[in-house]
Design a protein around this motif. Sequence first.
Motif, PDB file in Angstrom:
ATOM      1  N   UNK A  11       1.001  -1.143  -0.051  1.00 12.72           N
ATOM      2  CA  UNK A  11       0.201   0.120   0.025  1.00 12.72           C
ATOM      3  C   UNK A  11       0.862   1.183  -0.108  1.00 12.72           C
ATOM      4  N   UNK A  12       0.217   2.263   0.145  1.00 13.50           N
ATOM      5  CA  UNK A  12       1.296   3.768   0.410  1.00 13.50           C
ATOM      6  C   UNK A  12       2.501   3.427   1.042  1.00 13.50           C
ATOM      7  N   UNK A  13       2.077   2.961   2.352  1.00  6.02           N
ATOM      8  CA  UNK A  13       3.404   2.868   3.406  1.00  6.02           C
ATOM      9  C   UNK A  13       4.366   1.949   2.869  1.00  6.02           C
ATOM     10  N   UNK A  14       4.123   0.871   2.342  1.00  5.33           N
ATOM     11  CA  UNK A  14       4.871  -0.222   1.790  1.00  5.33           C
ATOM     12  C   UNK A  14       5.776   0.426   0.544  1.00  5.33           C
ATOM     13  N   UNK A  15       4.807   0.606  -0.363  1.00  3.72           N
ATOM     14  CA  UNK A  15       5.519   1.334  -1.740  1.00  3.72           C
ATOM     15  C   UNK A  15       6.646   2.508  -1.466  1.00  3.72           C
ATOM     16  N   UNK A  16       6.280   3.335  -0.671  1.00  2.40           N
ATOM     17  CA  UNK A  16       6.886   4.448  -0.247  1.00  2.40           C
ATOM     18  C   UNK A  16       8.131   3.955   0.480  1.00  2.40           C
ATOM     19  N   UNK A  17       8.225   3.138   1.419  1.00  2.00           N
ATOM     20  CA  UNK A  17       9.456   2.316   1.916  1.00  2.00           C
ATOM     21  C   UNK A  17      10.154   1.786   0.914  1.00  2.00           C
ATOM     22  N   UNK A  18       9.698   1.086   0.078  1.00  2.00           N
ATOM     23  CA  UNK A  18      10.468   0.294  -1.003  1.00  2.00           C
ATOM     24  C   UNK A  18      11.185   1.239  -1.781  1.00  2.00           C
ATOM     25  N   UNK A  19      10.516   2.380  -2.268  1.00  2.00           N
ATOM     26  CA  UNK A  19      11.259   3.321  -2.913  1.00  2.00           C
ATOM     27  C   UNK A  19      12.610   4.223  -2.265  1.00  2.00           C
ATOM     28  N   UNK A  20      12.389   3.970  -1.076  1.00  2.00           N
ATOM     29  CA  UNK A  20      13.345   4.753  -0.120  1.00  2.00           C
ATOM     30  C   UNK A  20      14.396   3.931  -0.126  1.00  2.00           C
ATOM     31  N   UNK A  38      -0.802  -0.990  -4.360  1.00  2.00           N
ATOM     32  CA  UNK A  38      -1.698   0.101  -4.220  1.00  2.00           C
ATOM     33  C   UNK A  38      -2.465   0.069  -3.112  1.00  2.00           C
ATOM     34  N   UNK A  39      -2.616  -1.145  -2.401  1.00  2.00           N
ATOM     35  CA  UNK A  39      -3.415  -1.464  -1.145  1.00  2.00           C
ATOM     36  C   UNK A  39      -4.811  -0.470  -1.261  1.00  2.00           C
ATOM     37  N   UNK A  40      -5.001   0.167  -0.191  1.00  2.00           N
ATOM     38  CA  UNK A  40      -6.500   1.147  -0.287  1.00  2.00           C
ATOM     39  C   UNK A  40      -6.439   2.145  -1.182  1.00  2.00           C
ATOM     40  N   UNK A  41      -5.312   2.540  -1.829  1.00  2.00           N
ATOM     41  CA  UNK A  41      -5.144   3.602  -2.967  1.00  2.00           C
ATOM     42  C   UNK A  41      -6.011   3.493  -3.941  1.00  2.00           C
ATOM     43  N   UNK A 112       4.066  -3.431   6.824  1.00  2.00           N
ATOM     44  CA  UNK A 112       3.056  -2.432   6.291  1.00  2.00           C
ATOM     45  C   UNK A 112       1.805  -2.988   5.800  1.00  2.00           C
ATOM     46  N   UNK A 113       1.144  -3.879   6.672  1.00  2.00           N
ATOM     47  CA  UNK A 113       0.174  -4.754   6.102  1.00  2.00           C
ATOM     48  C   UNK A 113      -1.040  -3.986   6.310  1.00  2.00           C
ATOM     49  N   UNK A 114      -1.150  -2.762   6.847  1.00  2.00           N
ATOM     50  CA  UNK A 114      -2.613  -2.078   6.851  1.00  2.00           C
ATOM     51  C   UNK A 114      -3.446  -2.591   7.811  1.00  2.00           C
ATOM     52  N   UNK A 115      -4.761  -2.508   7.572  1.00  2.00           N
ATOM     53  CA  UNK A 115      -5.919  -2.491   8.545  1.00  2.00           C
ATOM     54  C   UNK A 115      -6.978  -3.686   7.956  1.00  2.00           C
ATOM     55  N   UNK A 116      -7.821  -3.887   9.009  1.00  2.00           N
ATOM     56  CA  UNK A 116      -8.875  -4.770   8.507  1.00  2.00           C
ATOM     57  C   UNK A 116     -10.141  -3.744   9.362  1.00  2.00           C
ATOM     58  N   UNK A 117     -11.216  -4.018   8.480  1.00  2.00           N
ATOM     59  CA  UNK A 117     -12.660  -3.378   8.995  1.00  2.00           C
ATOM     60  C   UNK A 117     -13.082  -4.026  10.257  1.00  2.00           C
ATOM     61  N   UNK A 118     -13.521  -3.176  11.162  1.00  2.00           N
ATOM     62  CA  UNK A 118     -14.312  -3.662  12.215  1.00  2.00           C
ATOM     63  C   UNK A 118     -15.593  -3.831  11.966  1.00  2.00           C
ATOM     64  N   UNK A 119     -16.069  -4.897  12.546  1.00  2.00           N
ATOM     65  CA  UNK A 119     -17.593  -5.282  12.302  1.00  2.00           C
ATOM     66  C   UNK A 119     -18.421  -4.880  13.624  1.00  2.00           C
ATOM     67  N   UNK A 120     -19.650  -5.063  13.281  1.00  2.00           N
ATOM     68  CA  UNK A 120     -20.683  -4.701  14.567  1.00  2.00           C
ATOM     69  C   UNK A 120     -21.592  -5.701  14.755  1.00  2.00           C
ATOM     70  N   UNK A 121     -22.000  -6.157  15.945  1.00  2.00           N
ATOM     71  CA  UNK A 121     -22.924  -7.033  16.270  1.00  2.00           C
ATOM     72  C   UNK A 121     -24.107  -6.501  16.365  1.00  2.00           C
ATOM     73  N   UNK A 299      -3.712   7.827   4.278  1.00  2.00           N
ATOM     74  CA  UNK A 299      -2.630   7.494   3.544  1.00  2.00           C
ATOM     75  C   UNK A 299      -1.410   8.230   3.249  1.00  2.00           C
ATOM     76  N   UNK A 300      -1.657   9.581   3.678  1.00  2.00           N
ATOM     77  CA  UNK A 300      -0.325  10.474   3.547  1.00  2.00           C
ATOM     78  C   UNK A 300       0.598  10.276   4.775  1.00  2.00           C
ATOM     79  N   UNK A 301      -0.047  10.164   6.012  1.00  2.00           N
ATOM     80  CA  UNK A 301       0.795   9.871   7.023  1.00  2.00           C
ATOM     81  C   UNK A 301       1.352   8.417   6.710  1.00  2.00           C
ATOM     82  N   UNK A 302       0.701   7.590   6.105  1.00  2.00           N
ATOM     83  CA  UNK A 302       1.230   6.273   5.807  1.00  2.00           C
ATOM     84  C   UNK A 302       2.477   6.371   5.066  1.00  2.00           C
ATOM     85  N   UNK A 303       2.228   7.223   3.912  1.00  2.00           N
ATOM     86  CA  UNK A 303       3.379   7.351   3.080  1.00  2.00           C
ATOM     87  C   UNK A 303       4.852   7.746   3.708  1.00  2.00           C
ATOM     88  N   UNK A 304       4.384   8.798   4.701  1.00  2.00           N
ATOM     89  CA  UNK A 304       5.516   9.281   5.353  1.00  2.00           C
ATOM     90  C   UNK A 304       6.245   8.475   6.275  1.00  2.00           C
TER      91      UNK A 304
END
Lengths: 358, 374
Positions: A11-20, A38-41, A112-121, A299-304
């Motif tokens: 995703x944004x974090x992993x791609x940016x890390x790879x480029x650095x 691309x992840x969530x992007x 940089x595996x990201x997140x999962x959506x929370x569910x609701x009961x 995504x912006x903070x993720x890239x940073x």
Amino acid sequence: MRYQLGIVGGGPAGMMAALIGDRFGIKTILIDDNPALGGQLIKQTHKFFGSKDHYCGYRGFQIGSILREEIAKSKVEVITSATVTGIYPGFILGLHHKERYQEVGCDAVIVATGAKEKFLIFENNDLPGVYGAGAVQTLMNVYGVFPGRRALMIGSGNIGLIVTYQLLQAGVEVPFLVEILPEIGGWFVHAAKIARAGTRILTSHTIISALGEEEVEGAVIAKVDDQFHPVSGSEVTIDVDLICLAVGLSPLSDLLWQVGCRMEFIPELGGYLAWHNERMETTVPGLYVAGDVAGIEEATTAMLEGKVAAISAVSHLLGPSDELSAMQREIIRELDDLRSGDFSQVVSRGLRRLYDRP
Amino acid sequence: MARPFDVVIIGGGIIGTATGYYLARKGLKVAVLEKGFLTSGSTGRCIGGIRQQFTTRSSILIAMESVRIFKTLGEEFGFDIEWHQGGYLFLAHSEEKERAYKRAIEVQRKFGLEVNYITGEEAREIVPGLNTDGLLGAAYCPHDGQANPFLVVDGYARGIKQRGGSIFTFTPVTAIHKARHFRIQTGKGDFEAPVVVNAAGPWVAEIGAMVGVEIPAQPERHEALITERRSLFMEPMIVDYRPDGCYFQQLHSTGQLIGCYTPDPKVPGRDVSSTSEFLREMGRRMVRILPKLGEIRVLRQWAGSYTMSPDGSPIVGESGVEGFYIAGAMSGHGFMFGPGIGRCLAELIVGNESPIDLSEFRPDREFVRAEALK
């Protein structure tokens, strides 16, 4: 196969890390379980705010394309459709790829595996037609699938508001958005947009049940009191065939548990996450985190964070230097700036709690 | 103030809860102290196999007793423990193994165990798809089986509570003092009892040392995995004792395949982290035995401890310190021996004769006769 730097999650974090990593001549492999980086992007059709340095004015999927192209031009090796199933001693990554088990050895790892959506009961929450908002976004924006005719959105954070707008754009009616808190969670500009388009935002309301036998045919919503208990007699049945849950994300931290990182529970950042400092170092030497897995933001903070984590990894691999630490300090300062706004108060509080834990 | 009990049991695995259950059934006031959650030591990490094919008298008899108990345990608890009598099949790929199994069968039959040496072809009838290349034959006991360790411990623990006993989880024992009674210090206050049962699994030697009892028990890491579901196609646990062999069975309750192997060289210590090597190797070894498993996916891997005694048989009985009982060093057989050992130990503790002769498990034995089917 041996790499200096293994990055889990493209995703944004992993791609940016790879480029650095690549920029410093580090032999880098970037692994993602989706068919494309691309992840969530890849499903984000909204424009980014902020400064020009942070891709302001671009839509999420465009930022994804830009980063993807840069990676294609770099020496970063990419494996897609590959799930990292474990991180073993010696940073051997176990991969499930093309129905085979493979191993990739690394000297340093960024998770940089990201997140999962929370569910609701609620009653009948397993009926077809109950989706996470992110899933609906993927269906519409990535695969071009119409998710339903009339939707109920649950949750008024930015994801709930933005996905509601995208549903409306796609021609799905969204008569109601319910929010259990007394106030709207996301940005006013997004809320105003959907309100103008006719969606009624009901604060202090929640879903009681989904209706239907084979699939969603309706929903019961109700008012809640200040203890968040439904107010009896306030139940209303609404005609919808799609229920969309935008009730938050939690870090996808399974690999970090498995590898033995010290984990901390920080509700402000989405739940359990690996302890890390502002250089994104975890308690496992040579292992770093970046993006939503290090605390739910955007995504912006993720890239940073991806940049910061990569610089830590480069220092670990090549030895520290003044150039690296100056560069890292600069990015950490940018992150601080981004998080200084009102809307980042909760995240900032969470990060302070995390950093304060020894 | 120390909380008084008749018996304090250290360890909330199969041994501790089974012993507690049979003591509580006799009217004793029992406390089980567990440093983590129930089954968090070795029991919850085992693969749930239950066999009676051993080579020493006490092991054969205690296993047969356990099978008798497992058969009716679900009924006793009022819920299914996923007991299934699918048998155990020991593959022989060398004349040496063949001789060893045949010798073992002679001994086992003396105790009334129905077990046979069968041909490779017969083995393939029992396990369709079995690779018979180099297979000389197999020892087969259809009366061995499997059960769910979590459900069994849950049943025993509920039984303890129903009979007035108490279970204290996340209550690690930090020290034991012996005066007139034992005083057991924990992270959550003190306990007092005239009798202590050390059923601490991989920590059995450390708990023993708290009262000056030396227990020759050494934990070793064993890794395991479980696959996705398949429709039921095999009944028995397959045991391949070649140096690069393994053992696995299909869980009758879910259709998943679950298995492990004995690492060579062994991995001493309580480390229960997983390795990539095991995942690769176990897959290869299973597929060698059953080629059709090549397309099945692994869902999960983990590791646990076999707490080994020098001769591969459990250490069970009263120690040199009066009132301090040991039930440990199960050497990989804790779950399958658990019900039998719990029942016998309960009898010993109340001063009765054990219904099964446990002399081969005595803590003060010489540890010279090795169990051949470890």
